[in-house]
Design a protein around this motif. Sequence first.
Motif, PDB file in Angstrom:
ATOM      1  N   ARG A   1      -7.100  10.448  -5.750  1.00 16.40           N
ATOM      2  CA  ARG A   1      -6.274  10.222  -6.935  1.00 16.40           C
ATOM      3  C   ARG A   1      -6.870   9.147  -7.846  1.00 16.40           C
TER       4      ARG A   1
ATOM      5  N   SER B   1      -6.598  10.743   0.411  1.00 16.86           N
ATOM      6  CA  SER B   1      -5.822  11.235  -0.724  1.00 16.86           C
ATOM      7  C   SER B   1      -5.665  10.163  -1.792  1.00 16.86           C
ATOM      8  N   PHE B   2      -5.591   8.892  -1.361  1.00 15.85           N
ATOM      9  CA  PHE B   2      -5.497   7.791  -2.320  1.00 15.85           C
ATOM     10  C   PHE B   2      -6.776   7.699  -3.164  1.00 15.85           C
TER      11      PHE B   2
ATOM     12  N   GLN C   1       0.255   9.302  -6.351  1.00 19.34           N
ATOM     13  CA  GLN C   1       0.379  10.747  -6.135  1.00 19.34           C
ATOM     14  C   GLN C   1       1.151  11.426  -7.263  1.00 19.34           C
TER      15      GLN C   1
ATOM     16  N   GLY D   1       0.786  -1.221   0.000  1.00 20.44           N
ATOM     17  CA  GLY D   1       0.000   0.000   0.000  1.00 20.44           C
ATOM     18  C   GLY D   1       0.820   1.275   0.000  1.00 20.44           C
ATOM     19  N   LEU D   2       1.919   1.316   0.753  1.00 22.31           N
ATOM     20  CA  LEU D   2       2.707   2.549   0.817  1.00 22.31           C
ATOM     21  C   LEU D   2       3.338   2.908  -0.527  1.00 22.31           C
TER      22      LEU D   2
ATOM     23  N   THR E   1      -3.104   0.398  -9.353  1.00 21.37           N
ATOM     24  CA  THR E   1      -3.951  -0.011  -8.217  1.00 21.37           C
ATOM     25  C   THR E   1      -4.419  -1.445  -8.378  1.00 21.37           C
TER      26      THR E   1
ATOM     27  N   ARG F   1      -2.970   5.178 -13.219  1.00 20.48           N
ATOM     28  CA  ARG F   1      -3.179   5.080 -11.772  1.00 20.48           C
ATOM     29  C   ARG F   1      -4.020   3.857 -11.430  1.00 20.48           C
TER      30      ARG F   1
ATOM     31  N   TRP G   1       0.520   4.007  -2.799  1.00 23.59           N
ATOM     32  CA  TRP G   1       0.049   5.353  -2.464  1.00 23.59           C
ATOM     33  C   TRP G   1       0.986   6.415  -3.040  1.00 23.59           C
ATOM     34  N   MET G   2       2.280   6.197  -2.906  1.00 19.69           N
ATOM     35  CA  MET G   2       3.253   7.159  -3.436  1.00 19.69           C
ATOM     36  C   MET G   2       3.177   7.227  -4.957  1.00 19.69           C
TER      37      MET G   2
ATOM     38  N   PHE H   1      -4.500   9.255   4.823  1.00 17.57           N
ATOM     39  CA  PHE H   1      -3.888   8.302   3.890  1.00 17.57           C
ATOM     40  C   PHE H   1      -4.885   7.834   2.839  1.00 17.57           C
ATOM     41  N   ILE H   2      -5.986   7.246   3.283  1.00 16.29           N
ATOM     42  CA  ILE H   2      -6.933   6.665   2.346  1.00 16.29           C
ATOM     43  C   ILE H   2      -7.667   7.742   1.553  1.00 16.29           C
TER      44      ILE H   2
END
Length: 230
Positions: free
Chosen positions: A103, A99-100, A20, A12-13, A32, A28, A16-17, A96-97
């Motif tokens: 996007r 902003s994900f 962005q 996930g990290l 995912t 994107r 997530w990056m 965290f979630i």
Amino acid sequence: TVYAWSLVALIGLPLWMAVQLPLGRRLRWMLTRAGGRSLVVLTGIHVRVHGALSTDGPPAIVVANHSSFVDALALALALPKSAVFVTSSDMEHQRFIGSFLCRLDCIFVHRGRAGQSEEDVQTMVDLIRAGHHVVIFPEGSITQTPGVRPFHLGAFAVARATGCPVIPIGIRGTRAIVPPGTGLPHHGAAEVTIGPPIAPTGEDFISEVDLSRRARRAVAELSQQPEIDR
């Protein structure tokens, strides 16, 4: 449990990056889905999809039952890239979630606020008219009681306003993978069954309510769960 949540962090990290970055929506979502597929494989979760959502047909409102946080992952892997997911505005403000999901071009809707609900319906109407499938869990939140609860009418107001079909989806097995209120994941299999489209029968409020009832009945049958009142 430690293994599964460690994988969520490890996948996930970086994901997530990545989302962005100034990437296109298509890329994107490709990233995912790749992360989601890696997660289900490494955690021993099997996602089986029965049926398909046509990419050549008219845009539709897609409705599904909601019994676990795994539901969204299962649908993300099962549905085409043109689908836009709808979620609660509560998620938007989580660092965290939120902003994900932003996007991923998810739409955030408000519960229990009439004025803003009208704005939310108009946003979904605009998405349908732009050619997107709109995916929503019309039960709203998750509860520990099994069964398909009454549907909120927002999705069906959109169908009434645009004349688009409603496509019911039944999801099975996710409640056992991550039981509501526990956060303790287990091995298991999730089944996503895509039903035939349901057409609106009129343009008045009674037709809207009837459409929601028919969709709820179809979702209950596809998910093999009873309809419950709460």
